[in-house]
Design a protein around this motif. Structure first.
Motif, PDB file in Angstrom:
ATOM      1  N   LEU A  67      46.192  42.994  51.873  1.00  0.00           N
ATOM      2  CA  LEU A  67      45.548  43.490  50.658  1.00  0.00           C
ATOM      3  C   LEU A  67      45.355  42.380  49.629  1.00  0.00           C
ATOM      4  CD1 LEU A  67      47.245  46.972  50.168  1.00  0.00           C
ATOM      5  CD2 LEU A  67      44.849  46.508  50.707  1.00  0.00           C
ATOM      6  N   THR A  68      46.333  41.492  49.539  1.00  0.00           N
ATOM      7  CA  THR A  68      46.224  40.373  48.600  1.00  0.00           C
ATOM      8  C   THR A  68      45.055  39.477  48.963  1.00  0.00           C
ATOM      9  OG1 THR A  68      48.606  40.433  48.189  1.00  0.00           O
ATOM     10  CG2 THR A  68      47.457  38.401  47.615  1.00  0.00           C
ATOM     11  N   TRP A  69      44.908  39.161  50.252  1.00  0.00           N
ATOM     12  CA  TRP A  69      43.801  38.299  50.666  1.00  0.00           C
ATOM     13  C   TRP A  69      42.459  38.995  50.517  1.00  0.00           C
ATOM     14  CZ3 TRP A  69      43.452  33.363  50.739  1.00  0.00           C
ATOM     15  CH2 TRP A  69      44.598  32.602  50.883  1.00  0.00           C
ATOM     16  N   LEU A  70      42.415  40.309  50.739  1.00  0.00           N
ATOM     17  CA  LEU A  70      41.181  41.051  50.498  1.00  0.00           C
ATOM     18  C   LEU A  70      40.802  40.995  49.019  1.00  0.00           C
ATOM     19  CD1 LEU A  70      41.492  44.225  52.744  1.00  0.00           C
ATOM     20  CD2 LEU A  70      39.700  42.496  52.832  1.00  0.00           C
ATOM     21  N   ALA A  71      41.791  41.148  48.137  1.00  0.00           N
ATOM     22  CA  ALA A  71      41.521  41.075  46.698  1.00  0.00           C
ATOM     23  C   ALA A  71      41.060  39.667  46.312  1.00  0.00           C
ATOM     24  CB  ALA A  71      42.768  41.462  45.906  1.00  0.00           C
ATOM     25  N   ARG A  72      41.671  38.645  46.890  1.00  0.00           N
ATOM     26  CA  ARG A  72      41.269  37.263  46.589  1.00  0.00           C
ATOM     27  C   ARG A  72      39.837  37.004  47.043  1.00  0.00           C
ATOM     28  NH1 ARG A  72      46.870  34.571  48.757  1.00  0.00           N
ATOM     29  NH2 ARG A  72      48.086  34.968  46.880  1.00  0.00           N
ATOM     30  N   PHE A  73      39.515  37.445  48.255  1.00  0.00           N
ATOM     31  CA  PHE A  73      38.161  37.245  48.773  1.00  0.00           C
ATOM     32  C   PHE A  73      37.152  38.028  47.938  1.00  0.00           C
ATOM     33  CE2 PHE A  73      34.665  38.292  51.718  1.00  0.00           C
ATOM     34  CZ  PHE A  73      34.229  37.000  51.980  1.00  0.00           C
ATOM     35  N   GLY A  74      37.515  39.261  47.570  1.00  0.00           N
ATOM     36  CA  GLY A  74      36.641  40.055  46.713  1.00  0.00           C
ATOM     37  C   GLY A  74      36.407  39.382  45.366  1.00  0.00           C
ATOM     38  N   GLY A  75      37.450  38.800  44.794  1.00  0.00           N
ATOM     39  CA  GLY A  75      37.309  38.073  43.537  1.00  0.00           C
ATOM     40  C   GLY A  75      36.403  36.866  43.686  1.00  0.00           C
ATOM     41  N   PHE A  76      36.541  36.156  44.805  1.00  0.00           N
ATOM     42  CA  PHE A  76      35.677  34.997  45.064  1.00  0.00           C
ATOM     43  C   PHE A  76      34.211  35.421  45.154  1.00  0.00           C
ATOM     44  CE2 PHE A  76      33.417  32.656  48.442  1.00  0.00           C
ATOM     45  CZ  PHE A  76      33.294  31.433  47.818  1.00  0.00           C
ATOM     46  N   ILE A  77      33.944  36.497  45.893  1.00  0.00           N
ATOM     47  CA  ILE A  77      32.566  36.989  46.043  1.00  0.00           C
ATOM     48  C   ILE A  77      32.010  37.419  44.684  1.00  0.00           C
ATOM     49  CG2 ILE A  77      31.139  38.826  47.060  1.00  0.00           C
ATOM     50  CD1 ILE A  77      31.940  36.651  49.054  1.00  0.00           C
ATOM     51  N   LEU A  78      32.794  38.179  43.915  1.00  0.00           N
ATOM     52  CA  LEU A  78      32.337  38.616  42.596  1.00  0.00           C
ATOM     53  C   LEU A  78      32.084  37.431  41.670  1.00  0.00           C
ATOM     54  CD1 LEU A  78      34.570  41.754  41.973  1.00  0.00           C
ATOM     55  CD2 LEU A  78      32.111  41.704  42.369  1.00  0.00           C
ATOM     56  N   SER A 108      27.296  27.446  42.700  1.00  0.00           N
ATOM     57  CA  SER A 108      28.027  28.701  42.462  1.00  0.00           C
ATOM     58  C   SER A 108      29.200  28.839  43.427  1.00  0.00           C
ATOM     59  CB  SER A 108      27.093  29.901  42.615  1.00  0.00           C
ATOM     60  OG  SER A 108      26.099  29.877  41.633  1.00  0.00           O
ATOM     61  N   VAL A 109      28.978  28.507  44.686  1.00  0.00           N
ATOM     62  CA  VAL A 109      30.061  28.599  45.682  1.00  0.00           C
ATOM     63  C   VAL A 109      31.164  27.601  45.357  1.00  0.00           C
ATOM     64  CG1 VAL A 109      30.642  28.237  48.117  1.00  0.00           C
ATOM     65  CG2 VAL A 109      28.620  29.553  47.504  1.00  0.00           C
ATOM     66  N   PHE A 110      30.801  26.340  44.998  1.00  0.00           N
ATOM     67  CA  PHE A 110      31.813  25.334  44.659  1.00  0.00           C
ATOM     68  C   PHE A 110      32.612  25.746  43.421  1.00  0.00           C
ATOM     69  CE2 PHE A 110      29.334  21.822  46.931  1.00  0.00           C
ATOM     70  CZ  PHE A 110      30.195  21.846  48.025  1.00  0.00           C
ATOM     71  N   LEU A 111      31.917  26.214  42.399  1.00  0.00           N
ATOM     72  CA  LEU A 111      32.623  26.638  41.182  1.00  0.00           C
ATOM     73  C   LEU A 111      33.525  27.836  41.472  1.00  0.00           C
ATOM     74  CD1 LEU A 111      29.836  26.362  38.457  1.00  0.00           C
ATOM     75  CD2 LEU A 111      31.909  24.994  38.622  1.00  0.00           C
ATOM     76  N   SER A 112      33.020  28.799  42.240  1.00  0.00           N
ATOM     77  CA  SER A 112      33.819  29.983  42.578  1.00  0.00           C
ATOM     78  C   SER A 112      35.040  29.607  43.404  1.00  0.00           C
ATOM     79  CB  SER A 112      32.975  31.000  43.341  1.00  0.00           C
ATOM     80  OG  SER A 112      31.913  31.443  42.554  1.00  0.00           O
ATOM     81  N   ALA A 113      34.856  28.718  44.366  1.00  0.00           N
ATOM     82  CA  ALA A 113      35.990  28.297  45.199  1.00  0.00           C
ATOM     83  C   ALA A 113      37.052  27.613  44.349  1.00  0.00           C
ATOM     84  CB  ALA A 113      35.514  27.378  46.314  1.00  0.00           C
ATOM     85  N   SER A 114      36.622  26.688  43.494  1.00  0.00           N
ATOM     86  CA  SER A 114      37.586  25.975  42.646  1.00  0.00           C
ATOM     87  C   SER A 114      38.320  26.929  41.715  1.00  0.00           C
ATOM     88  CB  SER A 114      36.877  24.902  41.815  1.00  0.00           C
ATOM     89  OG  SER A 114      36.327  23.926  42.653  1.00  0.00           O
ATOM     90  N   LEU A 115      37.572  27.778  41.030  1.00  0.00           N
ATOM     91  CA  LEU A 115      38.205  28.698  40.081  1.00  0.00           C
ATOM     92  C   LEU A 115      39.034  29.768  40.782  1.00  0.00           C
ATOM     93  CD1 LEU A 115      35.372  29.048  37.432  1.00  0.00           C
ATOM     94  CD2 LEU A 115      37.504  27.763  37.251  1.00  0.00           C
ATOM     95  N   SER A 116      38.619  30.196  41.974  1.00  0.00           N
ATOM     96  CA  SER A 116      39.417  31.170  42.733  1.00  0.00           C
ATOM     97  C   SER A 116      40.752  30.562  43.140  1.00  0.00           C
ATOM     98  CB  SER A 116      38.664  31.643  43.973  1.00  0.00           C
ATOM     99  OG  SER A 116      37.540  32.397  43.615  1.00  0.00           O
ATOM    100  N   ILE A 117      40.730  29.326  43.595  1.00  0.00           N
ATOM    101  CA  ILE A 117      41.974  28.653  43.989  1.00  0.00           C
ATOM    102  C   ILE A 117      42.890  28.488  42.773  1.00  0.00           C
ATOM    103  CG2 ILE A 117      42.950  26.481  44.844  1.00  0.00           C
ATOM    104  CD1 ILE A 117      40.463  26.275  46.674  1.00  0.00           C
ATOM    105  N   ILE A 118      42.314  28.142  41.636  1.00  0.00           N
ATOM    106  CA  ILE A 118      43.123  27.998  40.426  1.00  0.00           C
ATOM    107  C   ILE A 118      43.705  29.348  40.011  1.00  0.00           C
ATOM    108  CG2 ILE A 118      42.989  27.511  37.939  1.00  0.00           C
ATOM    109  CD1 ILE A 118      41.088  25.191  38.677  1.00  0.00           C
ATOM    110  N   THR A 119      42.916  30.408  40.113  1.00  0.00           N
ATOM    111  CA  THR A 119      43.403  31.750  39.775  1.00  0.00           C
ATOM    112  C   THR A 119      44.553  32.156  40.695  1.00  0.00           C
ATOM    113  OG1 THR A 119      41.194  32.373  39.029  1.00  0.00           O
ATOM    114  CG2 THR A 119      42.728  34.165  39.510  1.00  0.00           C
TER     115      THR A 119
END
Length: 186
Positions: free
Chosen positions: A89-100, A134-145
């Protein structure tokens, strides 16, 4: 409501009973009664026993704990299953956050796409660049989150993730700079 009046309004419907005018057009206040057989089976449960009931256990951190599995399952196995479900569930939420987040950046950068529609070839290049950005920024910010969520419990992992995110971001900037030689560092 009197039992006789209730009996007059009750209709057999769909293997059960329906109280109301029309079961095909239910209205507020109508009631559908159905019965299901629950066959006796062996279950394994983790919780707190109070009198003749099993209720969620209150942990020292204030969380409630209640686990249920069919069959005879050991306590260790039940906690392993619960941990695996939590990880999924945690990884699903992380992936969902990345997509959003990616869609959020794309929506933010959409103004550039609209501006570049007057030059179709240039517009396609800009659109591809905006998607990559957008993908690079999302990946970086998702990892930081994700890392910020780990700081209190696993600081080494958290700081490692932050370092990876920063390196990923810097790498993507260098790639963009290398792909666009006309951009100066001045």
């Amino acid at each position: 409501m009197e039992p006789l009046a209730l009996n007059e309004r009750m209709k057999q419907y769909d293997g059960g009973y329906y109280i109301g005018e029309n079961p095909l057009s239910p209205a507020i206040g109508d009631v559908k009664i159905s019965f299901h057989i629950v066959t006796p089976t062996i279950i394994s449960a983790i919780g707190e026993q109070r009198n003749n009931s099993l209720v969620p256990y209150s942990t020292s951190s204030g969380e409630s704990l209640a686990l249920l599995e069919y069959g005879t399952v050991s306590m260790g196995k039940m906690f392993t299953i619960a941990e695996q479900e939590n990880i999924a569930l945690t990884w699903l939420a992380r992936f969902g956050g990345f997509i959003l987040m990616t869609f959020g950046f794309l929506a933010t950068f959409y103004i550039f796409e609209v501006i570049t529609r007057v030059l179709p070839f240039f517009g396609r290049l800009i659109n591809a660049g905006l998607l990559i950005l957008s993908v690079f920024l999302s990946a970086s910010l998702s990892i930081i989150t994700i890392a910020l969520g780990w700081i209190a419990h696993r600081p080494i992992i958290a700081y490692s993730l932050i370092a990876i995110a920063v390196l990923f971001f810097v790498f993507s900037i260098f790639k963009v700079m290398k792909a666009n030689p006309g951009i100066d560092d001045d």
